[in-house]
Design a protein around this motif. Structure first.
Motif, mmCIF file in Angstrom:
data_model
loop_
_atom_site.group_PDB
_atom_site.id
_atom_site.type_symbol
_atom_site.label_atom_id
_atom_site.label_comp_id
_atom_site.label_asym_id
_atom_site.label_seq_id
_atom_site.Cartn_x
_atom_site.Cartn_y
_atom_site.Cartn_z
ATOM 1 N N ILE A 94 -14.491 3.847 112.473
ATOM 2 C CA ILE A 94 -14.317 2.626 111.700
ATOM 3 C C ILE A 94 -14.110 3.004 110.245
ATOM 4 O O ILE A 94 -14.884 3.776 109.680
ATOM 5 N N THR A 95 -13.089 2.443 109.654
ATOM 6 C CA THR A 95 -12.866 2.598 108.229
ATOM 7 C C THR A 95 -12.742 1.206 107.619
ATOM 8 O O THR A 95 -12.472 0.230 108.312
ATOM 9 N N ALA A 97 -11.143 -1.809 105.874
ATOM 10 C CA ALA A 97 -9.809 -2.372 105.660
ATOM 11 C C ALA A 97 -9.730 -2.718 104.177
ATOM 12 O O ALA A 97 -10.345 -3.664 103.709
ATOM 13 N N GLY A 103 -13.952 -4.069 108.832
ATOM 14 C CA GLY A 103 -13.643 -2.727 109.260
ATOM 15 C C GLY A 103 -12.434 -2.719 110.171
ATOM 16 O O GLY A 103 -12.037 -3.749 110.698
ATOM 17 N N LYS A 104 -11.859 -1.578 110.334
ATOM 18 C CA LYS A 104 -10.736 -1.413 111.244
ATOM 19 C C LYS A 104 -10.894 -0.079 111.943
ATOM 20 O O LYS A 104 -11.551 0.830 111.445
ATOM 21 N N LEU A 105 -10.318 0.009 113.110
ATOM 22 C CA LEU A 105 -10.331 1.263 113.852
ATOM 23 C C LEU A 105 -9.216 2.162 113.337
ATOM 24 O O LEU A 105 -8.053 1.757 113.298
ATOM 25 N N TYR B 35 -1.454 -3.878 116.907
ATOM 26 C CA TYR B 35 -1.348 -2.450 116.645
ATOM 27 C C TYR B 35 0.068 -1.990 116.966
ATOM 28 O O TYR B 35 0.723 -2.531 117.846
ATOM 29 N N ILE B 45 -3.336 0.051 113.143
ATOM 30 C CA ILE B 45 -3.482 -1.396 113.061
ATOM 31 C C ILE B 45 -2.446 -1.973 112.097
ATOM 32 O O ILE B 45 -2.069 -1.338 111.101
ATOM 33 N N ILE B 56 -6.930 -8.979 107.944
ATOM 34 C CA ILE B 56 -6.467 -7.612 107.680
ATOM 35 C C ILE B 56 -4.949 -7.614 107.714
ATOM 36 O O ILE B 56 -4.343 -8.103 108.663
ATOM 37 N N GLU B 58 -2.300 -4.677 106.885
ATOM 38 C CA GLU B 58 -2.000 -3.331 106.436
ATOM 39 C C GLU B 58 -0.609 -3.301 105.799
ATOM 40 O O GLU B 58 0.097 -4.287 105.790
ATOM 41 N N GLY B 98 -16.646 -8.173 112.406
ATOM 42 C CA GLY B 98 -17.622 -7.561 111.516
ATOM 43 C C GLY B 98 -17.357 -6.114 111.180
ATOM 44 O O GLY B 98 -16.767 -5.377 111.946
ATOM 45 N N PHE B 99 -17.827 -5.669 110.076
ATOM 46 C CA PHE B 99 -17.481 -4.358 109.565
ATOM 47 C C PHE B 99 -17.739 -3.248 110.568
ATOM 48 O O PHE B 99 -16.943 -2.330 110.694
ATOM 49 N N LEU B 101 -17.779 -3.328 113.734
ATOM 50 C CA LEU B 101 -17.060 -3.473 115.003
ATOM 51 C C LEU B 101 -17.953 -3.155 116.194
ATOM 52 O O LEU B 101 -17.582 -2.404 117.078
#
Lengths: 117, 116
Positions: A94-95, A97, A103-105, B35, B45, B56, B58, B98-99, B101
């Protein structure tokens, strides 16, 4: 930034042999780590995850992984390979975002496991 | 019962076209993701929505626009397709964004997009 590196893009084992897939992480904070499996032409499926607590994590299909902080590793193992284990395996961490509280994978490059009869 | 489904499974189209990929989940999850998996199997992602809100985003070209009409659906529209857009696109969902995950992400089977 947190990341994971998978050592070896291809691993080949004989049926019944030990499976060892390597994953090293870099993180300035305690990481949350995951292993996913992708069978041909399918989506990813969670094998196991490490969050807190016991450093040896057991997952589905007989796989397990051990979180070793001193080695910054989270290698995936299975005592005896089966033909059905042939797939691609992804380590992930997890980092954050950027700019959010979410968080994101973040995935490693993947390791293709081949199992020979 | 399919937990996360995507349509179409395969999509072949020419450069410059506009196309959409649809995703639906029947898990009752609040959060959905897109993704991209490139030809080298690198998985990254693109977007995440929570309760229909974008959380999110990216660094994805503006040609990609996600839309979430409701919590169970997250569609991906791509304008002016380019050769480099060829990839497998996966939709996923989880109970909570949630952060940490803690909640598992469930992935769809993927949509293989080929741009010629």
């Amino acid at each position: 930034a947190q990341s994971v590196t998978q050592l070896g893009s291809h691993v080949s084992v004989s049926e019944g042999a030990l499976v060892l897939l390597r994953c090293n992480y870099s993180s300035s904070v305690p990481p949350y780590l995951f292993w996913y499996v992708q069978y041909p032409n399918q989506g990813l499926q969670l094998l196991l995850k490490y969050t807190t607590g016991a450093t040896l994590v057991k997952g589905i299909n007989g796989f397990e992984a051990e979180f070793k902080k001193s080695e910054t590793s989270f290698h995936l193992t299975k005592p005896s390979a089966h033909m059905s284990d042939a797939a691609e395996y992804f380590c992930a961490v997890i980092t954050n975002a950027g700019g959010t509280s979410y968080g994101k994978l973040t995935f490693g490059q993947g390791t293709i496991l081949t199992v020979h009869p | 019962d399919t937990a996360v489904s995507q349509t179409p499974k395969y999509l072949v189209t020419q450069m410059g076209n506009d196309k959409s990929i649809k995703c639906e989940q029947n898990l009752g999850h609040d959060t959905m993701y897109w993704y991209k998996q490139d030809s080298k199997k690198f998985l990254k992602i693109m977007f995440s929505y929570n309760n229909k809100e974008l959380i999110i985003n990216e660094t994805v070209p503006n040609r990609f626009s996600p839309k979430s009409p409701d919590k169970a659906h997250l569609n991906l529209h791509i304008n002016s397709l380019e050769l480099g857009d060829s990839a497998v696109y996966f939709c996923a969902s989880s109970q909570d964004p949630g952060f940490y995950l803690i909640y598992e992400q469930y992935f769809g089977p993927g949509t293989r997009l080929t741009v010629t």
